[in-house]
Design a protein around this motif. Structure first.
Motif, short mmCIF file in Angstrom:
data_model
loop_
_atom_site.label_atom_id
_atom_site.label_comp_id
_atom_site.label_asym_id
_atom_site.label_seq_id
_atom_site.Cartn_x
_atom_site.Cartn_y
_atom_site.Cartn_z
N ILE A 63 0.78 -1.12 -0.01
CA ILE A 63 -0.11 0.08 -0.13
C ILE A 63 1.00 1.08 0.11
CG2 ILE A 63 -1.99 -1.09 1.15
CD1 ILE A 63 -1.09 0.34 3.76
N GLY A 64 0.23 2.53 -0.28
CA GLY A 64 1.16 3.66 -0.07
C GLY A 64 1.24 4.26 -1.50
N ASN A 65 1.78 5.33 -1.61
CA ASN A 65 1.99 6.21 -2.93
C ASN A 65 3.18 6.99 -2.81
OD1 ASN A 65 0.68 9.03 -2.32
ND2 ASN A 65 -0.82 7.63 -1.52
N LEU A 66 3.48 7.72 -3.87
CA LEU A 66 4.71 8.69 -3.94
C LEU A 66 4.40 9.88 -3.41
CD1 LEU A 66 6.59 7.43 -7.00
CD2 LEU A 66 7.08 6.63 -4.72
N GLY A 67 3.17 10.34 -3.75
CA GLY A 67 2.81 11.82 -3.87
C GLY A 67 2.42 12.56 -2.67
N ASP A 68 2.06 12.00 -1.41
CA ASP A 68 1.88 12.50 -0.26
C ASP A 68 2.62 12.08 0.85
OD1 ASP A 68 -0.17 10.83 1.44
OD2 ASP A 68 -0.90 10.58 -0.57
N PRO A 69 2.79 12.89 2.02
CA PRO A 69 3.62 12.25 3.02
C PRO A 69 2.97 11.08 3.78
CG PRO A 69 3.42 14.76 2.99
CD PRO A 69 2.57 14.12 1.93
N GLN A 70 1.79 10.94 3.83
CA GLN A 70 1.09 9.79 4.81
C GLN A 70 1.42 8.61 3.88
OE1 GLN A 70 -2.99 10.13 6.06
NE2 GLN A 70 -3.15 8.02 6.61
N GLY A 71 0.86 8.80 2.39
CA GLY A 71 1.05 7.71 1.53
C GLY A 71 2.50 7.02 1.56
N ALA A 72 3.51 7.96 1.48
CA ALA A 72 5.04 7.59 1.48
C ALA A 72 5.16 6.80 2.47
CB ALA A 72 5.80 9.08 1.26
N ASP A 73 5.01 7.22 3.78
CA ASP A 73 5.20 6.47 4.88
C ASP A 73 4.56 5.02 4.93
OD1 ASP A 73 6.81 8.94 6.09
OD2 ASP A 73 4.91 9.09 7.27
N ALA A 127 0.17 15.83 -11.60
CA ALA A 127 0.49 15.71 -10.41
C ALA A 127 1.00 17.47 -10.14
CB ALA A 127 1.84 14.91 -10.24
N THR A 128 0.81 17.77 -8.95
CA THR A 128 1.25 19.09 -8.56
C THR A 128 2.70 19.22 -8.16
OG1 THR A 128 0.81 18.77 -6.23
CG2 THR A 128 -1.06 19.37 -7.66
N PRO A 129 3.39 20.36 -8.19
CA PRO A 129 4.62 20.45 -7.81
C PRO A 129 5.00 19.87 -6.52
CG PRO A 129 3.92 22.57 -8.88
CD PRO A 129 2.76 21.77 -8.49
N GLN A 130 3.91 20.06 -5.25
CA GLN A 130 4.11 19.42 -4.07
C GLN A 130 4.05 18.07 -4.30
OE1 GLN A 130 1.79 21.87 -4.99
NE2 GLN A 130 2.46 23.64 -4.03
N MET A 131 3.28 17.40 -5.09
CA MET A 131 3.46 16.01 -5.39
C MET A 131 4.70 15.51 -5.82
SD MET A 131 -0.54 15.15 -6.67
CE MET A 131 -0.02 13.51 -6.86
N TRP A 132 5.22 16.14 -6.87
CA TRP A 132 6.61 15.90 -7.20
C TRP A 132 7.68 16.33 -6.40
CZ3 TRP A 132 8.39 14.04 -12.09
CH2 TRP A 132 7.37 13.97 -12.88
N GLU A 133 7.68 17.10 -5.60
CA GLU A 133 8.54 17.12 -4.39
C GLU A 133 8.63 16.02 -3.49
OE1 GLU A 133 10.05 20.39 -1.04
OE2 GLU A 133 8.33 20.97 -2.32
N CYS A 134 7.49 15.51 -3.05
CA CYS A 134 7.20 14.56 -2.29
C CYS A 134 7.67 13.08 -2.93
CB CYS A 134 5.65 14.34 -1.60
SG CYS A 134 5.43 13.13 -0.77
N ALA A 135 7.19 13.01 -4.21
CA ALA A 135 7.67 11.86 -4.98
C ALA A 135 9.25 11.74 -4.85
CB ALA A 135 7.22 11.90 -6.37
N ARG A 136 9.82 12.77 -4.92
CA ARG A 136 11.41 12.52 -5.29
C ARG A 136 12.28 12.62 -3.80
NH1 ARG A 136 10.62 17.39 -9.00
NH2 ARG A 136 11.34 16.71 -10.97
N HIS A 137 11.42 13.18 -2.65
CA HIS A 137 11.89 12.79 -1.31
C HIS A 137 11.59 11.33 -0.88
CE1 HIS A 137 12.99 13.31 2.69
NE2 HIS A 137 11.91 13.13 3.08
#
Length: 273
Positions: A72-82, A126-136
């Protein structure tokens, strides 16, 4: 986990998806049928498999070149990334048991129809914020891979036919993200079926992506069946890949147009030089 040996006849490491071939057989028998024809094996979500059985098959000579590397999870938001990081760590333990070499990732979790669990609204990007989260997030994934000495691969998907609404799906997106991290523990799973539907120009795409490719997956277009059933000149792609110096995994993630054994034979023919 080490990279499997290449096929001496083709120079590539040929693998096939046990999820899509020999569908009338139990999974164990599908895997054996693929192995007995001289191919390595790929699986999807490990939660749908008997891990003890896969471990026994690995001990009996089956090489699993890839499996889904998260649940589960995704690249683009902090909770999903965790969530993605947590389940990636769980997947590493399974990969060790079955000897899987690569752990496959997507921009977001996919349901049993291949649709994104967290989809972008139609017509949006994807928004710039999502891209930043995905890279991190992918930086964290690479650090996890380095600590555990495993390799994650990020797969491109097509939006038009199979995976509408998936963020970071295009080959250009995955290449941008993976090359930006630039770690030996995060590579591309460059799926040429998806890329043909979304972008085309496959040989030049392979050339641009070559330093970051961890695996190439193939199926023909349209229909997602074996090479030789559609519009892609896979023999030409194979020659170009060899000329570029690629000797890694080529995985057939395709349905059989008629017979699974014949599909595997056509796949081998396309990628034997």
């Amino acid at each position: 986990m080490t990279t499997p040996a290449a096929s001496p006849s083709a120079g590539f490491i040929l693998a096939a998806s046990a999820e899509m071939l020999f569908p009338d057989l139990p999974v164990r028998d599908r895997i054996i049928a693929i192995r007995d024809r001289g191919f390595h094996v790929e699986i999807w979500d490990w939660r749908g498999h008997d891990i003890d059985e896969l471990e026994r098959l690995h001990a009996d000579g089956v090489t699993f070149t890839s499996m889904t590397g998260y649940t589960i999870g995704n690249l683009g938001d902090p909770q999903g990334a965790d969530e993605l990081l947590r389940t990636a760590a769980e997947s590493i333990a399974i990969a060790r048991r079955i000897g899987a070499w690569a752990l496959n990732l997507h921009g977001t979790g996919l349901d049993n129809r291949g649709l994104p669990v967290v989809a972008l609204p139609a017509g949006t990007e994807a928004t710039p914020q999502m891209w930043e989260c995905a890279r991190h997030t992918l930086g964290r994934i690479a650090e996890l891979g380095e600590r555990e000495q495993v390799t994650f691969v990020l797969e491109n998907l097509n939006l038009a036919v199979d995976h509408p609404g998936t963020p970071f799906a295009r080959a250009a997106d995955t290449l941008d993200l993976v090359s930006g991290v630039d770690s030996p523990h995060l590579k591309l799973n460059l799926d040429l079926y998806h890329a043909q539907i979304g972008e085309g120009n496959l040989i030049e795409l392979c050339r641009a992506a070559l330093p970051w490719i961890g695996e190439i997956q193939v199926a023909d277009v349209p229909g997602r069946c074996e090479p030789g059933t559609g519009e892609i000149n896979y023999a030409g792609v194979a020659r170009a890949l060899a000329d570029m110096g690629y000797r890694g995994v080529v995985g057939m993630e395709a349905f059989a147009s008629t017979d699974s054994g014949r599909a595997l034979a056509r796949f081998r023919e396309a990628f034997t030089l």
